[in-house]
Design an enzyme around this catalytic site. Structure first.
Site, short mmCIF file in Angstrom:
data_model
loop_
_atom_site.label_atom_id
_atom_site.label_comp_id
_atom_site.label_asym_id
_atom_site.label_seq_id
_atom_site.Cartn_x
_atom_site.Cartn_y
_atom_site.Cartn_z
N ARG A 151 -10.64 -10.68 -11.81
CA ARG A 151 -9.30 -10.28 -12.23
C ARG A 151 -8.33 -11.40 -11.88
O ARG A 151 -8.73 -12.40 -11.30
CB ARG A 151 -8.87 -8.99 -11.52
CG ARG A 151 -8.55 -9.18 -10.05
CD ARG A 151 -8.05 -7.93 -9.36
NE ARG A 151 -6.67 -7.62 -9.69
CZ ARG A 151 -5.79 -7.08 -8.82
NH1 ARG A 151 -6.16 -6.81 -7.58
NH2 ARG A 151 -4.57 -6.83 -9.18
N ARG A 152 -7.08 -11.19 -12.22
CA ARG A 152 -6.00 -12.17 -11.94
C ARG A 152 -6.26 -13.53 -12.60
O ARG A 152 -5.67 -14.52 -12.21
CB ARG A 152 -5.80 -12.39 -10.44
CG ARG A 152 -5.27 -11.19 -9.68
CD ARG A 152 -4.73 -11.62 -8.32
NE ARG A 152 -3.99 -10.54 -7.69
CZ ARG A 152 -4.41 -9.85 -6.64
NH1 ARG A 152 -5.55 -10.14 -6.06
NH2 ARG A 152 -3.67 -8.88 -6.14
N TYR A 198 1.58 5.03 -2.66
CA TYR A 198 1.85 6.44 -2.34
C TYR A 198 3.28 6.82 -2.74
O TYR A 198 3.57 7.99 -2.95
CB TYR A 198 1.58 6.74 -0.87
CG TYR A 198 0.11 6.55 -0.57
CD1 TYR A 198 -0.84 7.31 -1.25
CD2 TYR A 198 -0.34 5.59 0.32
CE1 TYR A 198 -2.19 7.12 -1.04
CE2 TYR A 198 -1.69 5.40 0.53
CZ TYR A 198 -2.61 6.16 -0.16
OH TYR A 198 -3.94 5.96 0.03
N HIS A 202 0.82 -1.21 0.00
CA HIS A 202 0.00 0.00 0.00
C HIS A 202 0.85 1.27 0.00
O HIS A 202 0.63 2.15 -0.83
CB HIS A 202 -1.07 0.02 1.09
CG HIS A 202 -2.05 1.10 0.78
ND1 HIS A 202 -2.94 1.00 -0.27
CD2 HIS A 202 -2.23 2.34 1.28
CE1 HIS A 202 -3.63 2.13 -0.38
NE2 HIS A 202 -3.21 2.95 0.55
N HIS A 252 -9.73 0.55 -11.12
CA HIS A 252 -9.27 1.49 -10.09
C HIS A 252 -7.80 1.84 -10.29
O HIS A 252 -7.42 3.00 -10.31
CB HIS A 252 -9.52 0.89 -8.70
CG HIS A 252 -8.77 1.57 -7.59
ND1 HIS A 252 -9.07 2.85 -7.19
CD2 HIS A 252 -7.75 1.15 -6.80
CE1 HIS A 252 -8.25 3.19 -6.19
NE2 HIS A 252 -7.44 2.17 -5.94
N PHE A 253 -6.96 0.82 -10.48
CA PHE A 253 -5.55 1.22 -10.52
C PHE A 253 -5.15 1.84 -11.86
O PHE A 253 -4.15 2.54 -11.93
CB PHE A 253 -4.59 0.14 -10.01
CG PHE A 253 -4.49 -1.16 -10.74
CD1 PHE A 253 -3.97 -1.24 -12.00
CD2 PHE A 253 -4.86 -2.34 -10.08
CE1 PHE A 253 -3.84 -2.46 -12.63
CE2 PHE A 253 -4.73 -3.56 -10.71
CZ PHE A 253 -4.23 -3.62 -12.00
N HIS A 254 -5.98 1.62 -12.89
CA HIS A 254 -5.65 2.34 -14.13
C HIS A 254 -6.01 3.82 -14.03
O HIS A 254 -5.44 4.64 -14.76
CB HIS A 254 -6.32 1.68 -15.33
CG HIS A 254 -5.54 0.48 -15.82
ND1 HIS A 254 -5.85 -0.80 -15.45
CD2 HIS A 254 -4.44 0.40 -16.60
CE1 HIS A 254 -4.97 -1.64 -16.00
NE2 HIS A 254 -4.10 -0.93 -16.70
#
Ligand code: HAS
Length: 537
Positions: free
Chosen positions: A420-421, A208, A204, A355-357
């Site tokens: 996913r995955r 950041y 996590h 989300h992560f894109h």
């Protein structure tokens, strides 16, 4: 920078293969499999492009903010670079030769070759070497300037590096004490839950670590481009400090569906995750204030008159602005993810990929693109000509359109249940699965069109980088596109305790101990049976 963009080229090409495979438009040759391509995609873009770019930015900025490096700092920075580069090349060879199709999170009990984990360790060690070289440069500056607040760029760099070094302790412990002995066969089994928890202790704050350098550009470069000062020096410093505190003791929000962790600890870490909202909204507030102040200085009237006064035809600004806009839905999705019950719905679905894109893939990546438009000329002494500027606009706009299409499709498909995955499957044409693809957005065609536009945009970026590096004409004195834009930040009223690292690192360690001591000691004392390794590719 060159290393970062080589990884970007390989990673985006693998991204294109992904969307074609999800669309069943291509079949891979027998020697290449889906998980191999997905691992290269994740590792090259999420780990290698970001890490090398970030260090290029921090190293250049630190020499600008605190003065040129002495020979020792320069030497150790190079050593760190070569160690990290060697680890990366080695890891890529391991993945491409089919010995490490374990995705970028390398979850046990999937087992890669032992050398894959060694190569990852080298990458981390390399970054630590550069980090300590930069910290030494900062310490030297502080000794030479007693009682003076350090320049904001340096302060933000040190905050980011402090967070990175602490975060890496988790993954280093997992790799050195668990994965390497297990993968080389020195022990038979691995404690899967503990290995994942140590990974997310790192995983996590890793997000950041990507985001904070983008924030540095938002806080420091944007006001300079607007011709104004940083809105508040203390606010900016405090927000970075809060990230050190609240980015680490929160990894369990990636494991909310993991059995064997008492609800209380998940609840505590989810609560701490929500605290991250505070520095995020402080940042948004500060940026809007900067936009408004600069607009009003240029004569804007009314509530939103300042919008028209922003320098929209300056690609260095527009790219960063679009990146920030993407962070609004991206961050809001993060709040959904971390909401205990809602996570049940979205965990391990394509929603998370969406989300992560629109977090790392756009706010972060697009900020890095925007930085490249001036950082490469700054380093090469070339300029951004009109033609390249036009290409840069096309690149940023096409990236935005492609990402909007692809990530919306991923979010919708995820809500409907697409996992996913896993490699794409129609589950023997089950009606529920076929229903996922009926909508306008939840359609493999939308995904593919988005992916193709993104690939086009990525190739355009490579052309731009190449031009800025080798082809563009030399810049002249006073060329705006070849300078390192850092806004002035007035630290005269900033409380000195904001730069007392012992206080902040002390609180960070206390929070980490509070959030992790019991869950980790339970995982060790009441360890579930360990797992042997699986190589199912
Ligand atoms: Fe996330 C999964 C929660 C932010 C990246 N995240 C991931 C994964 C990645 C990732 C890569 O709780 C996948 C990991 C994997 O492979 O399994 N994420 C959050 C939360 C935030 C958040 C609470 N994520 C990010 C950022 C990333 C990133 C930033 C990359 C850079 N994320 C999760 C959770 C999961 C997760 C769960 C696991 C899901 C699962 O089940 O697997 C927060 O930082 C969000 C803060 C945001 C807000 C909301 C609103 C934002 C506003 C705009 C701010 C705008 C600014 C700019 C500052 C408080 C209001 C100014 C704007 C202008 C327009 C001027």
């Amino acid at each position: 920078m060159g290393f970062a963009y080589t990884a970007f080229l390989i990673g985006t090409f693998c991204g294109l293969i992904q969307v074609f495979m999800r669309n069943e438009m291509i079949q891979l040759p027998a020697w290449l499999d889906y998980y191999q391509v997905l691992t290269v995609h994740g590792v090259t873009l999420a780990l290698v492009y970001t890490t090398f770019f970030i260090y290029a930015f921090l190293i250049t900025g630190m020499s600008k903010a605190l003065g040129s490096f002495g020979p020792k700092v320069a030497r150790w920075s190079w050593i760190g670079f070569f160690v990290a580069a060697a680890g990366t090349v080695w890891a890529t060879i391991e993945i491409l030769s089919g010995r490490a199709s374990v995705l970028y999170t390398f979850y046990a009990p999937l087992k890669a070759s032992g050398w894959f984990y060694v190569s990852l360790a080298l990458l981390i060690i390399g970054t630590w070497i550069i980090s300590f070289a930069l910290i030494a440069h900062y310490v030297k500056w502080r000794k030479a300037n007693p009682g003076v607040m350090s320049p904001l760029f340096a302060f933000m760099t040190i905050s980011t590096l402090a967070m990175w070094i602490i975060a890496c302790l988790g993954v280093v412990a997992a790799v050195v004490f668990m994965f390497i002995p297990w993968a080389f066969g020195w022990v038979d089994t691995i404690n899967v839950e503990l290995s994942r928890t140590l990974f997310w202790f790192f995983g996590h704050p890793l997000v950041y670590f990507w985001l904070l350098p983008a924030y540095m550009a938002w806080y420091l470069v944007v006001p300079k481009l607007l011709g104004t000062k940083v809105f508040s020096d203390s606010l900016a410093r405090l927000s970075f400090l809060l990230f050190i505190l609240f980015s680490i003791p929160v990894g369990l929000h990636h494991q909310l569906t993991e059995p064997g962790v008492a609800d209380f600890w998940k609840f505590l870490q989810v609560t701490l995750t929500f605290m991250v909202v505070i520095p995020t909204l402080m940042t948004a507030f500060s940026l809007f204030a900067t936009f408004e102040i600069s607009g009003r200085q240029k004569g804007a009237k009314g509530w939103f008159g300042w919008v028209g006064k922003l320098p929209w035809n300056d690609i260095r600004f527009t790219s960063l602005f679009i990146a920030m806009v993407f962070f609004i839905p991206g961050g809001a999705g993060g709040i959904i993810n971390t909401s205990f019950q809602l996570n049940e719905l979205v965990h391990n679905t394509l929603w998370v990929v969406g989300h992560f894109h629109i977090t790392v893939g756009t706010p972060v990546a697009m900020t890095f693109m925007g930085i490249s438009f001036w950082l490469i000329p700054y380093l090469t002494g070339r300029t951004l000509t009109k033609t390249t500027k036009k290409l840069a606009f096309i690149q940023i706009i096409s990236w935005s359109i492609g990402m909007l299409l692809m990530s919306t499709a991923q979010h919708v498909l995820g809500l409907l249940g697409a996992p996913r995955r896993t490699q794409h499957s129609n589950y023997s044409d089950h009606p529920t699965v076929l229903g996922w693809f009926d909508g306008f957005f939840s359609n493999t065609a939308t995904l593919a069109i988005g992916g193709i536009i993104l690939f086009f945009s990525a190739m355009l970026l490579i052309v731009i980088v190449f031009r800025l590096w080798l082809i563009e004409p030399r810049s002249e004195e006073g060329d705006l596109y070849a300078e390192f834009p850092i806004a002035e930040s007035d630290a005269s009223a900033t409380p000195r305790w904001l730069e007392n690292w012992w206080i902040w690192l002390g609180i960070a360690v206390a929070l980490i101990l509070l959030a992790y001591t019991f869950p980790i000691s339970h995982m060790i004392q009441d360890a579930p049976p360990g797992s042997k390794g699986f190589i199912n590719w």
